[in-house]
Scaffold this active site. Structure first.
Site: not given
Ligand code: PEP
Length: 251
Positions: A9, A11, A96, A98, A168, A174, A213
């Site tokens: 991904n 991003k 996701h 985010e 996730e 991240g 991660s």
């Protein structure tokens, strides 16, 4: 036997030159005997470029980072599944964290997007996961149940046939803080069991990826777990060498 998936991904990253370098770096590093299904998901504006760069190989599939629940119309900033199909996109990340946290996509929004993606024949990669606060409050299973049930309510359990789920944990995305293989396996097993309550075949066949991660050093012990069928990779998918190590860990 579920095939391992290693999905990048990217991003909001990548210049045209960066995309060329990264795609070529991954392409050139694949051995031809890699067992994983490899997916890259560049930012939408680079899908055409990535499509061109991948036109001579079937070893890397193209993914998108989101898709609209609408097929066309007055929805500024959105992308339809038909548009994605024109660029040979096969997979679409949906829900996701985010998108959920920053862009306020609700469980219902995500379910509607999932429905449209599924209906088109593309493969949704549904992201689910708890925040640190929710984990500390012992709400992990409840949060995941709610996120998955929103899709089941909107689309039915059959919509998970041939779809992909990515667990996730938000606190691992991240942050450099990976869930331990045992922590991840526990949640993956929970997801598979919860789906098995509705349909045992779908539950046993669905690929459940771990994301948060993942890197070249920790991928293998995660992928070795019974219910972990690969990874959704953010930061480490932006460096060909690191991404290739993760692909190798799936062999
Ligand atoms: C992600 O954004 O899906 C992700 C897993 O990111 P990272 O690998 O950087 O934690």
């Amino acid at each position: 036997m579920r095939q391992t998936i290693v999905a990048g991904n990217w991003k909001l990253n990548g210049t045209r030159q960066g995309v060329k370098d990264l795609v070529n770096g991954i392409k050139n590093g694949l051995t031809g005997s890699d067992k994983a299904c490899v997916i890259i998901s560049p930012v939408a504006i680079h899908l055409g470029l990535a499509q061109k760069l991948l036109s001579d190989t079937s070893a890397i599939k193209l993914g998108a980072q989101n898709a609209s629940s609408h097929n066309e119309g007055a929805y500024t900033g959105e992308l339809s599944v038909k548009m994605l199909e024109e660029y040979d996109v096969k997979y679409v990340i949906v829900g996701h964290s985010e998108r959920r946290a920053i862009f306020k996509e609700s469980d219902l929004d995500v379910a509607k997007r999932f429905k449209t993606i599924k209906k088109s024949g593309l493969v949704p990669i549904l992201c689910v996961g708890e925040t640190l606060e929710q984990r500390e409050e012992n709400e992990t299973q409840q949060v995941i149940t709610q996120q998955i049930n929103a899709v089941i309510d909107e689309c039915g359990i059959d919509s998970f046939d041939g779809s992909v789920i990515a667990y996730e944990p938000v606190w691992a995305i991240g942050t450099g803080k990976t869930a331990t293989p045992e922590q991840a396996q526990q949640v993956h097993e929970f997801i598979r069991k919860m789906l098995a309550d509705k349909d045992t075949q779908i539950a046993s066949e669905i690929q459940i990826l771990y994301g948060g991660s993942v890197n070249g050093a920790n991928a293998k012990e995660l992928f070795d777990k019974e219910d972990i069928d690969g990874g959704l990779i953010g930061g480490a998918s932006l460096k060909a060498e690191e991404f290739l190590k993760i692909i190798k860990a799936a062999n």
